[in-house]
Design an enzyme around this catalytic site. Structure first.
Site, PDB file in Angstrom:
ATOM      1  N   GLY A  14      52.531   8.633  51.784  1.00 15.01           N
ATOM      2  CA  GLY A  14      53.619   9.107  51.333  1.00 15.01           C
ATOM      3  C   GLY A  14      54.311  10.083  52.085  1.00 15.01           C
ATOM      4  N   THR A  27      54.463  14.207  70.544  1.00 15.69           N
ATOM      5  CA  THR A  27      55.193  13.503  71.624  1.00 15.69           C
ATOM      6  C   THR A  27      55.611  14.260  72.851  1.00 15.69           C
ATOM      7  OG1 THR A  27      56.633  12.194  69.947  1.00 15.69           O
ATOM      8  CG2 THR A  27      57.377  12.138  72.086  1.00 15.69           C
ATOM      9  N   ARG A  75      53.206   1.346  52.859  1.00 12.17           N
ATOM     10  CA  ARG A  75      51.820   1.279  52.506  1.00 12.17           C
ATOM     11  C   ARG A  75      51.479  -0.098  52.810  1.00 12.17           C
ATOM     12  NH1 ARG A  75      53.210   5.192  48.557  1.00 12.17           N
ATOM     13  NH2 ARG A  75      51.687   6.958  49.136  1.00 12.17           N
ATOM     14  N   ASP A 106      45.293  10.966  52.586  1.00  9.75           N
ATOM     15  CA  ASP A 106      43.684  10.500  52.383  1.00  9.75           C
ATOM     16  C   ASP A 106      43.581   9.037  52.896  1.00  9.75           C
ATOM     17  OD1 ASP A 106      41.204  11.542  51.146  1.00  9.75           O
ATOM     18  OD2 ASP A 106      41.710   9.801  49.818  1.00  9.75           O
ATOM     19  N   THR A 129      50.580  15.681  54.028  1.00 13.66           N
ATOM     20  CA  THR A 129      50.844  15.075  52.574  1.00 13.66           C
ATOM     21  C   THR A 129      51.368  16.649  51.870  1.00 13.66           C
ATOM     22  OG1 THR A 129      49.518  14.884  50.382  1.00 13.66           O
ATOM     23  CG2 THR A 129      48.173  15.592  52.203  1.00 13.66           C
ATOM     24  N   ASP A 131      50.495  17.164  48.802  1.00 14.10           N
ATOM     25  CA  ASP A 131      49.510  17.522  47.718  1.00 14.10           C
ATOM     26  C   ASP A 131      48.426  18.490  48.059  1.00 14.10           C
ATOM     27  OD1 ASP A 131      50.722  15.358  46.599  1.00 14.10           O
ATOM     28  OD2 ASP A 131      49.188  14.066  46.837  1.00 14.10           O
ATOM     29  N   ASP A 133      45.410  17.940  49.381  1.00 13.42           N
ATOM     30  CA  ASP A 133      44.343  17.722  48.732  1.00 13.42           C
ATOM     31  C   ASP A 133      43.282  17.092  49.856  1.00 13.42           C
ATOM     32  OD1 ASP A 133      45.772  15.325  49.562  1.00 13.42           O
ATOM     33  OD2 ASP A 133      45.114  14.214  47.644  1.00 13.42           O
ATOM     34  N   MET A 173      53.911  17.113  41.430  1.00 14.70           N
ATOM     35  CA  MET A 173      53.352  15.972  41.993  1.00 14.70           C
ATOM     36  C   MET A 173      51.842  16.634  42.209  1.00 14.70           C
ATOM     37  SD  MET A 173      55.676  13.884  44.453  1.00 14.70           S
ATOM     38  CE  MET A 173      56.685  12.466  43.576  1.00 14.70           C
ATOM     39  N   ARG A 175      49.009  14.081  42.460  1.00 16.28           N
ATOM     40  CA  ARG A 175      47.822  12.972  42.234  1.00 16.28           C
ATOM     41  C   ARG A 175      46.911  13.536  41.296  1.00 16.28           C
ATOM     42  NH1 ARG A 175      47.360   9.166  47.322  1.00 16.28           N
ATOM     43  NH2 ARG A 175      47.328  11.015  48.437  1.00 16.28           N
ATOM     44  N   GLY A 189      56.238  32.366  38.266  1.00 16.16           N
ATOM     45  CA  GLY A 189      55.841  33.126  37.107  1.00 16.16           C
ATOM     46  C   GLY A 189      55.721  32.621  35.695  1.00 16.16           C
ATOM     47  N   GLU A 191      53.835  30.630  32.693  1.00 17.03           N
ATOM     48  CA  GLU A 191      52.860  31.276  31.785  1.00 17.03           C
ATOM     49  C   GLU A 191      51.438  30.334  31.911  1.00 17.03           C
ATOM     50  OE1 GLU A 191      56.194  31.039  31.166  1.00 17.03           O
ATOM     51  OE2 GLU A 191      56.224  33.102  30.789  1.00 17.03           O
ATOM     52  N   LYS A 215      52.059  35.262  21.197  1.00 10.92           N
ATOM     53  CA  LYS A 215      51.880  36.597  21.190  1.00 10.92           C
ATOM     54  C   LYS A 215      53.293  37.117  21.436  1.00 10.92           C
ATOM     55  CE  LYS A 215      46.944  37.211  22.545  1.00 10.92           C
ATOM     56  NZ  LYS A 215      46.482  36.976  23.668  1.00 10.92           N
ATOM     57  N   LYS A 217      55.949  36.156  23.771  1.00 11.51           N
ATOM     58  CA  LYS A 217      57.098  35.188  24.305  1.00 11.51           C
ATOM     59  C   LYS A 217      57.748  34.382  23.512  1.00 11.51           C
ATOM     60  CE  LYS A 217      55.214  36.082  28.772  1.00 11.51           C
ATOM     61  NZ  LYS A 217      54.965  35.638  30.225  1.00 11.51           N
ATOM     62  N   ARG A 250      60.681  21.129  25.511  1.00  9.82           N
ATOM     63  CA  ARG A 250      61.409  20.106  26.561  1.00  9.82           C
ATOM     64  C   ARG A 250      60.515  19.623  27.603  1.00  9.82           C
ATOM     65  NH1 ARG A 250      64.310  20.399  22.912  1.00  9.82           N
ATOM     66  NH2 ARG A 250      66.507  20.445  22.869  1.00  9.82           N
ATOM     67  N   ARG A 259      59.633  15.794  47.709  1.00 11.60           N
ATOM     68  CA  ARG A 259      59.105  15.206  48.614  1.00 11.60           C
ATOM     69  C   ARG A 259      60.258  15.608  49.803  1.00 11.60           C
ATOM     70  NH1 ARG A 259      54.771  12.313  49.175  1.00 11.60           N
ATOM     71  NH2 ARG A 259      54.061  11.233  47.430  1.00 11.60           N
TER      72      ARG A 259
HETATM   73  P1  ADP Z   1      48.095   8.369  51.667  1.00 10.46           P
HETATM   74  O1  ADP Z   1      47.770   8.305  53.331  1.00 10.46           O
HETATM   75  O2  ADP Z   1      49.458   9.086  51.388  1.00 10.46           O
HETATM   76  O3  ADP Z   1      47.097   8.975  51.017  1.00 10.46           O
HETATM   77  P2  ADP Z   1      47.757   5.632  50.998  1.00 10.46           P
HETATM   78  O4  ADP Z   1      46.616   6.052  50.168  1.00 10.46           O
HETATM   79  O5  ADP Z   1      48.760   4.744  50.267  1.00 10.46           O
HETATM   80  O6  ADP Z   1      48.610   6.796  51.308  1.00 10.46           O
HETATM   81  O7  ADP Z   1      47.497   4.927  52.238  1.00 10.46           O
HETATM   82  C1  ADP Z   1      48.235   4.513  53.448  1.00 10.46           C
HETATM   83  C2  ADP Z   1      47.826   3.471  54.030  1.00 10.46           C
HETATM   84  O8  ADP Z   1      46.665   3.434  54.607  1.00 10.46           O
HETATM   85  C3  ADP Z   1      47.462   2.094  53.189  1.00 10.46           C
HETATM   86  O9  ADP Z   1      48.659   1.569  52.760  1.00 10.46           O
HETATM   87  C4  ADP Z   1      46.659   1.272  54.116  1.00 10.46           C
HETATM   88  O10 ADP Z   1      47.457   0.654  55.092  1.00 10.46           O
HETATM   89  C5  ADP Z   1      45.991   2.229  54.496  1.00 10.46           C
HETATM   90  N1  ADP Z   1      44.667   2.401  54.050  1.00 10.46           N
HETATM   91  C6  ADP Z   1      44.397   3.257  53.068  1.00 10.46           C
HETATM   92  N2  ADP Z   1      43.022   2.856  52.552  1.00 10.46           N
HETATM   93  C7  ADP Z   1      42.596   2.109  53.509  1.00 10.46           C
HETATM   94  C8  ADP Z   1      41.161   1.276  53.720  1.00 10.46           C
HETATM   95  N3  ADP Z   1      40.183   1.498  52.784  1.00 10.46           N
HETATM   96  N4  ADP Z   1      41.146   0.571  54.762  1.00 10.46           N
HETATM   97  C9  ADP Z   1      42.193   0.282  55.612  1.00 10.46           C
HETATM   98  N5  ADP Z   1      43.485   0.921  55.283  1.00 10.46           N
HETATM   99  C10 ADP Z   1      43.559   1.737  54.387  1.00 10.46           C
END
Ligand code: ADP
Length: 326
Positions: A14, A27, A75, A106, A129, A131, A133, A173, A175, A189, A191, A215, A217, A250, A259
């Protein structure tokens, strides 16, 4: 593996605001320290198909302020297969790339870990990312910008919520992580925040209805972390419609707006520092690590730790939100 002469750089998974600032930093710092740099387009996919270009300092001019990633991202299913990674390795050899800097989340760092071990290549990861996370870093590149985008939107939603005495569920977002939801709830702010980390506790919706809304609001904003398991904001809105029909409900799903946009000063500085640190790590002979930041200090986190460990949410933040939303 001999000494590193040429560093390849890619963004994967992402996209996140500040990735460009990181590309620029990697670079420039690499060139400053005497390395050659190659930009790899569309993440691991470009490594497999050979979409690779020599990068000079001019290639990264005028991008620090831009969202997205000039290297594009993708991906790659093929990279998950040994055959795909073999092709990627062969292209690296052909191009003379002998170390890799991967900016992503991740999944991208998981790929870097596997690839680095398989072919004995120094791979350095940067946490990119929205997120936030990833374990081992207080903040990820893009998180601060996304949070600022969210609060700008919620401020606007607040105007209409107040005017109509409405209950808004705003989905953000993240995940399976509630960092964006909880912190943007505090900052706007709101709730309440409904986050995956709190899933095991008492019913979060019921708690909120009993505690706050009844209460004092007339209007309320609840930030909901997107979550495939819970069904997100729509799910909670449906529940309120059924269980508490007296409320005018809503839903706003902020979606990909989160993003985009110009990275904040925080994300630009973070990306610049992490980018320089990635090159320093390569010069020190580090491999298979993510460069992160803890207590404003650069740290090296082994991939295995950054990926495997769940980053825990600071529960005192939940209390802050509760206390301030009376
Ligand atoms: P993010 O990096 O945002 O978590 P993804 O989970 O889509 O995004 O991972 C991005 C890319 O990393 C995947 O499309 C794939 O090419 C590579 N990748 C993810 N998991 C593995 C894995 N277990 N082995 C090899 N490549 C991986």
């Amino acid at each position: 593996m001999g000494t590193v002469k040429c560093i390849g750089i890619l963004t994967s998974g992402g996209d996140a605001p500040g990735m460009n600032a990181a590309i620029r930093a990697v670079t420039r710092s690499a060139i400053y320290n005497g390395f050659q740099v190659k930009g790899i387009y569309r993440g691991y996919e470009g490594l497999i198909t050979g979409e690779i270009e020599d990068f000079k300092t001019q290639n990264v001019s005028n991008i620090i302020q831009q969202g997205g990633t000039i290297l594009k991202t993708a991906r790659s299913k093929e990279f998950k297969t040994p055959e795909g990674r073999q092709k990627a390795f062969e292209n690296m050899q052909k191009e003379g790339i002998d170390a890799l800097v991967v900016i992503g989340g991740d999944g991208s760092l998981t790929g870097a870990r596997i690839f680095g071990e398989e072919f004995n290549i120094p791979c350095i990861g940067l946490p990119g990312t929205i997120d936030n996370d990833l374990y081992g870093t207080d903040s990820t590149i893009g998180y601060d910008t996304a949070m600022n985008t969210i609060i700008e939107c919620v401020d606007k939603i607040r105007d209409t919520a107040t005017s109509h005495d409405r209950l808004f569920f705003v989905e953000v977002m993240g995940r399976d992580a509630g960092f964006l939801a909880l912190n943007s709830a505090i900052a706007s702010g709101a709730e309440a925040a409904i986050i995956p980390e709190d899933r095991t506790d008492a019913d979060q919706l019921e708690e909120f209805i009993n505690r706050g809304f009844r209460k004092t609001k007339k209007s309320s904003i609840v930030i909901v972390a997107e979550s495939p398991k819970d069904g997100g904001a729509m799910h909670y809105a449906e529940r309120v419609k059924n269980e508490y029909p007296q409320y005018d409900v809503r839903v706003t799903i902020l979606g990909h707006i989160q993003r985009g946009g110009r990275p904040t000063a925080h994300d630009r500085i973070l990306a610049s520092r992490l980018g320089c640190a990635a090159i320093e790590a390569i010069m020190e002979g580090q491999r298979n690590i993510m460069v992160g930041i803890q207590n404003n200090t650069i740290v090296y986190v082994p991939f295995i730790k950054a990926i495997k460990n769940d980053k825990t949410i600071d529960r005192s933040l939940i209390r802050v939100l509760d206390e301030l939303s009376i």
